[in-house]
Design a protein around this motif. Structure first.
Motif, mmCIF file in Angstrom:
data_model
loop_
_atom_site.group_PDB
_atom_site.id
_atom_site.type_symbol
_atom_site.label_atom_id
_atom_site.label_comp_id
_atom_site.label_asym_id
_atom_site.label_seq_id
_atom_site.Cartn_x
_atom_site.Cartn_y
_atom_site.Cartn_z
ATOM 1 N N PHE A 260 -0.191 13.570 -40.440
ATOM 2 C CA PHE A 260 -0.827 13.090 -39.209
ATOM 3 C C PHE A 260 -1.955 14.013 -38.766
ATOM 4 O O PHE A 260 -3.046 13.567 -38.418
ATOM 5 C CB PHE A 260 0.211 12.976 -38.090
ATOM 6 C CG PHE A 260 -0.325 12.323 -36.848
ATOM 7 C CD1 PHE A 260 -0.197 10.958 -36.662
ATOM 8 C CD2 PHE A 260 -0.970 13.075 -35.866
ATOM 9 C CE1 PHE A 260 -0.709 10.337 -35.525
ATOM 10 C CE2 PHE A 260 -1.489 12.460 -34.732
ATOM 11 C CZ PHE A 260 -1.352 11.098 -34.559
ATOM 12 N N THR A 261 -1.681 15.328 -38.812
ATOM 13 C CA THR A 261 -2.670 16.278 -38.286
ATOM 14 C C THR A 261 -3.755 16.613 -39.296
ATOM 15 O O THR A 261 -4.905 16.752 -38.922
ATOM 16 C CB THR A 261 -2.004 17.589 -37.852
ATOM 17 O OG1 THR A 261 -1.183 18.049 -38.926
ATOM 18 C CG2 THR A 261 -1.144 17.407 -36.625
ATOM 19 N N SER A 262 -3.372 16.732 -40.588
ATOM 20 C CA SER A 262 -4.427 17.178 -41.510
ATOM 21 C C SER A 262 -4.795 16.173 -42.591
ATOM 22 O O SER A 262 -5.874 15.588 -42.557
ATOM 23 C CB SER A 262 -4.044 18.513 -42.134
ATOM 24 O OG SER A 262 -2.771 18.409 -42.752
ATOM 25 N N SER A 263 -3.898 15.897 -43.543
ATOM 26 C CA SER A 263 -4.367 15.173 -44.733
ATOM 27 C C SER A 263 -4.851 13.761 -44.442
ATOM 28 O O SER A 263 -5.800 13.288 -45.055
ATOM 29 C CB SER A 263 -3.281 15.175 -45.813
ATOM 30 O OG SER A 263 -2.123 14.512 -45.360
ATOM 31 N N LEU A 264 -4.254 13.063 -43.485
ATOM 32 C CA LEU A 264 -4.718 11.707 -43.171
ATOM 33 C C LEU A 264 -5.730 11.683 -42.035
ATOM 34 O O LEU A 264 -6.497 10.739 -41.903
ATOM 35 C CB LEU A 264 -3.534 10.808 -42.788
ATOM 36 C CG LEU A 264 -2.636 10.325 -43.906
ATOM 37 C CD1 LEU A 264 -1.638 9.331 -43.343
ATOM 38 C CD2 LEU A 264 -3.451 9.677 -44.998
ATOM 39 N N GLY A 265 -5.692 12.712 -41.205
ATOM 40 C CA GLY A 265 -6.647 12.769 -40.106
ATOM 41 C C GLY A 265 -6.381 11.771 -38.991
ATOM 42 O O GLY A 265 -7.298 11.379 -38.268
ATOM 43 N N CYS A 266 -5.119 11.334 -38.819
ATOM 44 C CA CYS A 266 -4.788 10.365 -37.750
ATOM 45 C C CYS A 266 -5.204 10.926 -36.385
ATOM 46 O O CYS A 266 -5.596 10.179 -35.477
ATOM 47 C CB CYS A 266 -3.299 10.066 -37.723
ATOM 48 S SG CYS A 266 -2.581 9.691 -39.318
ATOM 49 N N GLY A 267 -5.061 12.265 -36.262
ATOM 50 C CA GLY A 267 -5.332 12.917 -34.983
ATOM 51 C C GLY A 267 -6.783 12.812 -34.545
ATOM 52 O O GLY A 267 -7.102 13.030 -33.375
ATOM 53 N N GLY A 268 -7.681 12.460 -35.460
ATOM 54 C CA GLY A 268 -9.076 12.271 -35.081
ATOM 55 C C GLY A 268 -9.227 11.114 -34.110
ATOM 56 O O GLY A 268 -10.171 11.060 -33.318
ATOM 57 N N CYS A 269 -8.289 10.159 -34.172
ATOM 58 C CA CYS A 269 -8.377 8.976 -33.307
ATOM 59 C C CYS A 269 -7.235 8.891 -32.303
ATOM 60 O O CYS A 269 -7.338 8.178 -31.309
ATOM 61 C CB CYS A 269 -8.384 7.697 -34.141
ATOM 62 S SG CYS A 269 -9.879 7.472 -35.126
ATOM 63 N N HIS A 270 -6.111 9.557 -32.597
ATOM 64 C CA HIS A 270 -4.928 9.398 -31.747
ATOM 65 C C HIS A 270 -4.470 10.730 -31.149
ATOM 66 O O HIS A 270 -4.495 11.759 -31.821
ATOM 67 C CB HIS A 270 -3.749 8.843 -32.565
ATOM 68 C CG HIS A 270 -3.966 7.451 -33.065
ATOM 69 N ND1 HIS A 270 -3.940 6.343 -32.262
ATOM 70 C CD2 HIS A 270 -4.207 6.993 -34.317
ATOM 71 C CE1 HIS A 270 -4.150 5.250 -32.990
ATOM 72 N NE2 HIS A 270 -4.330 5.620 -34.245
ATOM 73 N N THR A 271 -4.020 10.657 -29.905
ATOM 74 C CA THR A 271 -3.471 11.834 -29.247
ATOM 75 C C THR A 271 -1.955 11.874 -29.405
ATOM 76 O O THR A 271 -1.278 10.862 -29.166
ATOM 77 C CB THR A 271 -3.808 11.804 -27.739
ATOM 78 O OG1 THR A 271 -5.221 11.879 -27.607
ATOM 79 C CG2 THR A 271 -3.154 12.968 -26.995
ATOM 80 N N ILE A 272 -1.441 13.020 -29.882
ATOM 81 C CA ILE A 272 -0.007 13.298 -29.805
ATOM 82 C C ILE A 272 0.103 14.761 -29.402
ATOM 83 O O ILE A 272 -0.415 15.640 -30.100
ATOM 84 C CB ILE A 272 0.710 13.067 -31.161
ATOM 85 C CG1 ILE A 272 0.831 11.562 -31.459
ATOM 86 C CG2 ILE A 272 2.113 13.690 -31.138
ATOM 87 C CD1 ILE A 272 1.672 11.247 -32.686
ATOM 88 N N ALA A 273 0.713 15.018 -28.267
ATOM 89 C CA ALA A 273 0.792 16.393 -27.767
ATOM 90 C C ALA A 273 1.484 17.296 -28.778
ATOM 91 O O ALA A 273 1.019 18.397 -29.073
ATOM 92 C CB ALA A 273 1.532 16.420 -26.423
ATOM 93 N N ASP A 274 2.583 16.801 -29.370
ATOM 94 C CA ASP A 274 3.357 17.604 -30.317
ATOM 95 C C ASP A 274 2.512 18.017 -31.518
ATOM 96 O O ASP A 274 2.689 19.103 -32.063
ATOM 97 C CB ASP A 274 4.575 16.792 -30.786
ATOM 98 C CG ASP A 274 5.349 17.516 -31.870
ATOM 99 O OD1 ASP A 274 5.980 18.535 -31.538
ATOM 100 O OD2 ASP A 274 5.287 17.087 -33.041
ATOM 101 N N ALA A 275 1.576 17.152 -31.937
ATOM 102 C CA ALA A 275 0.740 17.456 -33.103
ATOM 103 C C ALA A 275 -0.498 18.245 -32.701
ATOM 104 O O ALA A 275 -1.269 18.685 -33.553
ATOM 105 C CB ALA A 275 0.345 16.154 -33.798
ATOM 106 N N GLY A 276 -0.713 18.381 -31.377
ATOM 107 C CA GLY A 276 -1.884 19.107 -30.899
ATOM 108 C C GLY A 276 -3.179 18.351 -31.135
ATOM 109 O O GLY A 276 -4.243 18.955 -31.251
#
Ligand code: CUA
Length: 344
Positions: A260-276
């Motif tokens: 979620f945070t690095s290899s797929l880059g989901c965090g570029g579009c989605h907020t998850i506090a736990d993932a920062g």
């Protein structure tokens, strides 16, 4: 006497102007990001030659303009005077036609040889299929012996290698652009375009951009190219081609968080506090996944078929629909496990 002084003044102005401007455009301004391929170095050299040739011409024209305005301006009492009538000067006309023509032809020839050498087929080329689809790039590495190709959402390349990209699109026109490679090629539905790059021996990561407005998520259609030593690349390819599992002792949800945070880059579009992560293009997952109504099946469907349910206030067709084709079942399970965990 006066003429000679004027010519010396103009010559001094021209030489100083050319020197200063050349210093600025060659040493002060850094025009491009790092050059990561042999082709990029050729393009940079071409650009430099163009600058070196055009600066003196630009300064020459400016010198004549400045001195015309300054030395030959109209003074009080000269309102009704006219300059000497000049008509025809064959020698001058021949010179000002021939010189630019020769210059232009030489530069065109040089530019053509650079293009020709950049696009030339090399021996031992490694093939990479690049596919653009709203709004993601997929990289596929064909393998021998009928094995299924290795697929990735980020581009991995060995250093010091000749790469041959075959570029495809599944929907609209995209443009595959790696600024550090200096080449840009459209991905056009229905045809295959191509692109060659010879990586240098520098191991580094550079951005990949879509350079054609292709819809709402165009600005998110970005990825990375990782150039790595051949041994490291072979290790990556073997790992990516094999089954993906969590590391020994690692829970599937931990692998999911990593994706979620690095290899797929989901965090570029989605907020998850736990993932920062703090992306705002797609729904805020801490908020929309809260509560018992979001089952594992719902989360799985939202990853594989993002358009099946669209959260209110967000447009359809922005989230890539390629995850089902790129991810292995264990990876999807890991992602679902992680999203279940943070939504509890
Ligand atoms: Cu794809 Cu812009």
């Amino acid at each position: 006497m006066r003429d000679r002084r004027l010519i010396l003044q103009m010559l001094a102005f021209f030489l100083v102007g050319t020197g200063v401007l050349l210093f600025i455009v060659l040493d002060v301004v850094h025009w491009f990001p790092a050059a990561a391929t042999a082709q990029a170095r050729n393009v940079d050299r071409l650009y430099k030659v163009m600058l070196i040739v055009s600066v003196p011409i630009f300064v020459l024209v400016e010198t004549v303009v400045v001195f015309s305005v300054w030395k030959f301006r109209m003074r009080p009492g000269q309102e009704n005077m006219d300059g000497p009538p000049i008509h025809g000067n064959t020698r001058l006309e021949v010179v000002w036609t021939a010189l630019p023509a020769i210059l232009l032809l030489s530069l065109c020839t040089y530019a053509f040889t650079v293009l020709h050498s950049n696009e030339k087929k090399k021996a031992n080329e490694m093939i990479v299929d690049v596919t653009g689809q709203q709004f993601t790039w997929t990289f596929s590495y064909p393998r021998a012996n009928g094995q299924p190709p290795v697929k990735s959402l980020e581009l991995y390349l060995p250093s010091n290698a000749h790469i041959y990209f075959r570029i495809h699109s599944k929907d609209v026109i995209h443009s595959f652009w790696i600024p550090a490679f200096r080449l840009q090629e459209d991905a056009v539905p229905g045809i295959t375009t191509d692109y060659r790059a010879t990586t240098t021996n520098t191991a580094a990561t550079y951005p990949i951009v879509c350079a054609v407005l292709c819809g709402l998520g165009h600005s998110t259609m970005r990825s990375f190219v990782h150039v790595m030593p051949p041994g490291q690349f072979a290790a990556w390819e073997a790992k990516a081609g094999g089954p993906v599992t969590a590391a020994p002792g690692q829970a599937p949800a931990a692998l999911g968080k990593q994706m979620f945070t690095s290899s797929l880059g989901c965090g570029g579009c989605h907020t998850i506090a736990d993932a920062g992560t703090s992306g705002t293009v797609g729904p805020h997952l801490d908020q929309v996944l809260k509560g018992p109504k979001h089952s594992a099946a719902f989360i799985r469907q939202s990853i594989l078929q993002p358009n099946a349910f669209i959260e209110k206030g967000y447009p359809a067709n922005v989230m890539p629909q390629t995850f089902g084709a790129v991810l292995q079942p264990t990876q999807i399970d890991a992602l679902v496990a992680y999203l279940r965990q943070v939504s509890k």
